[in-house]
Scaffold this motif. Structure first.
Motif, short mmCIF file in Angstrom:
data_model
loop_
_atom_site.label_atom_id
_atom_site.label_comp_id
_atom_site.label_asym_id
_atom_site.label_seq_id
_atom_site.Cartn_x
_atom_site.Cartn_y
_atom_site.Cartn_z
N ALA A 172 18.92 6.85 -74.42
CA ALA A 172 19.65 6.77 -75.84
C ALA A 172 20.65 7.75 -75.54
N ASP A 173 20.31 8.84 -75.33
CA ASP A 173 21.43 10.18 -75.32
C ASP A 173 21.19 11.11 -74.68
N GLY A 174 20.74 10.63 -73.11
CA GLY A 174 20.65 11.51 -72.18
C GLY A 174 21.81 11.96 -71.54
N HIS A 175 21.76 12.75 -70.49
CA HIS A 175 23.00 13.28 -69.87
C HIS A 175 24.06 12.21 -69.18
N ALA A 176 23.19 11.10 -68.74
CA ALA A 176 24.18 10.11 -68.24
C ALA A 176 24.89 9.17 -69.32
N GLN A 177 24.27 9.25 -70.24
CA GLN A 177 25.00 8.42 -71.62
C GLN A 177 26.31 9.58 -71.95
N ARG A 178 26.17 10.83 -72.10
CA ARG A 178 27.17 11.66 -72.46
C ARG A 178 28.26 11.84 -71.51
N ILE A 179 27.84 11.76 -70.08
CA ILE A 179 28.81 11.66 -69.07
C ILE A 179 29.84 10.32 -69.16
N ALA A 180 29.11 9.36 -69.63
CA ALA A 180 29.60 7.98 -70.03
C ALA A 180 30.98 8.02 -70.91
N ARG A 181 30.55 9.00 -71.88
CA ARG A 181 31.58 9.12 -72.85
C ARG A 181 32.83 9.92 -72.35
N ALA A 182 32.59 10.82 -71.54
CA ALA A 182 33.68 11.43 -70.74
C ALA A 182 34.56 10.65 -69.60
N VAL A 183 33.62 9.67 -69.07
CA VAL A 183 34.28 8.86 -68.10
C VAL A 183 35.15 7.72 -68.78
N ALA A 184 34.85 7.27 -70.08
CA ALA A 184 35.52 6.49 -70.78
C ALA A 184 36.92 7.09 -71.23
N MET A 185 36.83 8.31 -71.60
CA MET A 185 37.96 9.13 -71.75
C MET A 185 39.10 9.08 -70.67
N ILE A 186 38.59 9.50 -69.45
CA ILE A 186 39.29 9.57 -68.40
C ILE A 186 39.94 8.14 -67.91
N ARG A 187 39.03 7.23 -68.23
CA ARG A 187 39.71 5.78 -67.88
C ARG A 187 40.83 5.40 -68.73
N GLU A 188 40.64 5.77 -70.07
CA GLU A 188 41.73 5.42 -71.08
C GLU A 188 42.89 6.23 -70.93
N SER A 189 42.75 7.56 -70.45
CA SER A 189 43.95 8.35 -70.25
C SER A 189 44.29 8.88 -68.66
N TYR A 190 43.99 8.29 -67.83
CA TYR A 190 44.08 8.70 -66.48
C TYR A 190 45.33 9.08 -66.01
N ALA A 191 46.34 8.50 -66.78
CA ALA A 191 47.70 8.95 -66.18
C ALA A 191 48.42 10.11 -66.72
N ARG A 192 47.48 10.98 -67.77
CA ARG A 192 48.07 12.23 -68.42
C ARG A 192 46.98 13.12 -67.69
N PRO A 193 47.43 14.67 -67.93
CA PRO A 193 46.68 15.81 -67.56
C PRO A 193 45.54 15.83 -68.67
N ILE A 194 44.24 16.02 -68.16
CA ILE A 194 43.27 16.07 -68.98
C ILE A 194 42.49 17.33 -68.71
N ARG A 195 42.26 18.29 -69.94
CA ARG A 195 41.56 19.47 -69.60
C ARG A 195 40.27 19.20 -69.65
N ILE A 196 39.48 20.08 -68.72
CA ILE A 196 38.00 19.91 -68.79
C ILE A 196 37.30 20.21 -69.91
N GLU A 197 37.91 21.00 -70.73
CA GLU A 197 37.50 21.42 -72.10
C GLU A 197 37.37 19.97 -72.99
N GLU A 198 38.54 19.30 -72.83
CA GLU A 198 38.47 18.05 -73.67
C GLU A 198 37.33 17.00 -73.26
N LEU A 199 36.97 16.96 -72.11
CA LEU A 199 36.05 16.18 -71.57
C LEU A 199 34.57 16.71 -71.91
N ALA A 200 34.42 18.07 -71.67
CA ALA A 200 33.05 18.54 -71.90
C ALA A 200 32.87 18.36 -73.73
N GLU A 201 33.77 18.68 -74.51
CA GLU A 201 33.72 18.26 -75.99
C GLU A 201 33.38 16.90 -76.18
#
Length: 214
Positions: free
Chosen positions: A103-132
């Motif tokens: 329900a809220d394991g590491h894989a699910q948390r990483i999935a939230r970051a993956v969704a952010m990359i997919r939505e914003s792949y064309a702009r620079p994304i800071r690692i800190e944004e993804l980690a947050e």
């Protein structure tokens, strides 16, 4: 949800290419994992493309055959989907799939970051944004992102950009320079080099060949 490049190498009217896309049900995965005494594999080992197990292929074929018998679909689809989830959990990637169903394991948390990359792949994304977005420290995020996807966040974003660029050139007829800037590159030569490393050919030659083969 990892960027993937694939190619159909054999298909004809007599022997057409068939595929089945199945979205795993995390609730069903969790239910079955509880019922099963143990699942094989290393939970930290990512799921990879491998030959299909015979048991999984058997259920998949029976599921596809239901398309020719629509009256049986409402009755038999549910049990077959449950069976295919069972065999996947019982297979070589069982432990990794079990962790994906958390329900809220590491894989699910990483999935939230993956969704952010997919939505914003064309702009620079800071690692800190993804980690947050994943609710992790930067170091922990790096470790679990690579364990889950086999790629670093930067490599993941780069592959997304290149795959999307190829799609736009094939589907929309965009030029190499236009598509390079559209997917977030600031340098066309850099785009051309990285495209060639991923697809094996410079973009213009690759697209010409793909159009000739179509």
């Amino acid at each position: 949800d990892v960027p993937t490049v694939s190619q159909i190498t054999q298909a004809s009217l007599g022997a057409p290419y068939c595929s089945l896309v199945l979205e795993l049900d995390p609730v069903l995965t969790r239910e079955l994992a509880v019922e099963m005494a143990a699942v094989p594999g290393d939970p930290c080992k990512p799921v990879r493309v491998e030959p299909t197990d015979a048991d999984v292929a058997d259920v998949a074929l029976r599921l596809m055959r239901l398309l020719d018998r629509p009256s049986a679909l409402p009755v038999l689809q549910g049990p077959l989907l449950r069976e295919i989830h069972f065999w996947l959990l019982a297979g070589r990637h069982g432990s990794a799939l079990r962790s994906l169903g958390g329900a809220d394991g590491h894989a699910q948390r990483i999935a939230r970051a993956v969704a952010m990359i997919r939505e914003s792949y064309a702009r620079p994304i800071r690692i800190e944004e993804l980690a947050e977005a994943a609710g992790m420290s930067t170091s922990s995020f790096h470790q679990h992102f690579r364990q889950t996807t086999t790629l670093s966040p930067l490599q993941f974003q780069k592959q997304l950009r290149l795959i999307e660029a190829r799609r736009q050139m094939l589907a929309d007829g965009m030029s190499v320079s236009s598509v390079a800037y559209a997917v977030g590159y600031e340098s066309v030569p850099q785009f051309t080099r990285e495209y060639g490393r991923l697809f094996g050919k410079p973009p213009a030659r690759d697209i010409r060949q793909a159009q000739m083969d179509a």
